[in-house]
Motif scaffolding. Structure first.
Motif, short mmCIF file in Angstrom:
data_model
loop_
_atom_site.label_atom_id
_atom_site.label_comp_id
_atom_site.label_asym_id
_atom_site.label_seq_id
_atom_site.Cartn_x
_atom_site.Cartn_y
_atom_site.Cartn_z
N ARG A 72 63.11 53.30 46.67
CA ARG A 72 63.18 52.99 48.09
C ARG A 72 62.02 52.08 48.50
O ARG A 72 62.20 51.15 49.28
N LEU A 73 60.85 52.33 47.94
CA LEU A 73 59.69 51.48 48.23
C LEU A 73 59.89 50.07 47.68
O LEU A 73 59.50 49.08 48.31
N LEU A 74 60.52 49.96 46.50
CA LEU A 74 60.75 48.65 45.91
C LEU A 74 61.72 47.81 46.74
O LEU A 74 61.69 46.57 46.67
N LEU A 75 62.56 48.47 47.53
CA LEU A 75 63.52 47.75 48.36
C LEU A 75 62.91 47.24 49.67
O LEU A 75 63.53 46.45 50.38
N VAL A 76 61.69 47.69 49.99
CA VAL A 76 61.06 47.28 51.25
C VAL A 76 60.90 45.76 51.33
O VAL A 76 61.29 45.14 52.33
N ASP A 102 59.12 55.53 54.89
CA ASP A 102 59.65 55.46 56.26
C ASP A 102 58.84 54.48 57.11
O ASP A 102 59.40 53.64 57.83
N ARG A 103 57.52 54.58 57.03
CA ARG A 103 56.67 53.71 57.83
C ARG A 103 56.80 52.26 57.40
O ARG A 103 56.83 51.35 58.24
N LEU A 104 56.88 52.02 56.10
CA LEU A 104 56.97 50.65 55.62
C LEU A 104 58.27 49.98 56.06
O LEU A 104 58.29 48.79 56.36
N THR A 135 59.05 59.14 64.66
CA THR A 135 59.47 58.37 63.49
C THR A 135 60.98 58.25 63.44
O THR A 135 61.53 57.19 63.14
N PHE A 136 61.67 59.35 63.75
CA PHE A 136 63.13 59.31 63.77
C PHE A 136 63.63 58.32 64.81
O PHE A 136 64.57 57.55 64.56
N ALA A 137 63.01 58.33 66.00
CA ALA A 137 63.44 57.43 67.07
C ALA A 137 63.26 55.97 66.65
O ALA A 137 64.14 55.14 66.88
N LEU A 138 62.12 55.65 66.05
CA LEU A 138 61.88 54.29 65.59
C LEU A 138 62.82 53.91 64.47
O LEU A 138 63.35 52.79 64.42
N PHE A 139 63.03 54.85 63.55
CA PHE A 139 63.89 54.59 62.39
C PHE A 139 65.35 54.45 62.80
O PHE A 139 66.15 53.87 62.07
N PHE A 140 65.70 54.98 63.97
CA PHE A 140 67.07 54.86 64.48
C PHE A 140 67.20 53.69 65.45
O PHE A 140 68.20 52.96 65.42
#
Length: 206
Positions: free
Chosen positions: A23-27, A78-80, A135-140
């Protein structure tokens, strides 16, 4: 459940950790796609990342594969993704840079708080439910904004909804940050005792 008896492992090569690393590699791929304006492809990458996030959490909890490394990689990913989306959109003039700065500064503040805690012999504070909600709100919210860019037909609806959720998430993000700052100030005033006792005192503060 088995995970409850053995606690958090120090293993590195577990299935959840490998999924988190992928998942990090896909950032950077995600960021490049946004900068290039390939919003549909970027959303596909984000869906894949979100699915692996759910999958590695399920595997870690149900197959006793919770690790210290995983506890670091998961929130970092998540943050990245949030940062990559904001930076990519801001680079195209679709998001104001002040929003990017506001959100990144909050995490800089958390890094400073973690250093302060470490200097006093404490580990990171327990994650507050408000921080999870932010974090959920930003990620959504950010993907909803991107949805309108990928499919202009839905933009009149998705854009205001996405911005409302994102701005609310940014507000909660800082609210949670202020709570962490207050809790840090409280914890470092507690007289430092022996290791186990100090850990118990910190846990009670969560």
């Amino acid at each position: 459940m088995a995970g409850e008896s053995t606690g958090v492992s120090t293993r590195v090569w577990t299935v959840p950790n490998v999924l988190s690393m992928l998942r990090l590699l896909l950032v950077p791929v995600f960021l490049v796609l946004i900068v290039q304006g390939q919003y549909v492809a970027a959303l596909v990458v984000l869906v894949i990342a979100s699915f692996t996030d759910l999958l590695d959490g399920y595997i870690a909890r149900h197959f006793n594969q919770v690790t210290r490394l995983g506890q670091l990689l998961d929130p970092a990913a998540d943050r990245l993704y949030i940062f990559a989306a904001l930076i990519g959109l801001a680079a195209q003039g679709l998001v104001q840079w002040w929003i990017v700065v506001v959100i990144i500064l909050r995490d800089v503040m958390l890094i400073v708080l973690a250093i302060v805690l470490a200097n006093h012999g404490y580990g990171p504070l327990p994650v507050h439910h408000l921080g999870k909600a932010a974090t959920f709100a930003l990620f959504f919210g950010i993907p909803v904004i991107m949805l309108g860019l990928a499919f202009p037909a839905v933009q009149p609806v998705s854009e205001p909804i996405g911005w409302a959720i994102t701005l609310w998430g940014a507000f909660l993000y800082w609210w949670a940050g202020i709570i962490y700052a207050i809790e840090t100030a409280r914890v470092i005033r507690i007289p430092r005792v022996s290791g186990p006792a100090a850990s118990d005192t910190l846990d009670e503060g969560g």
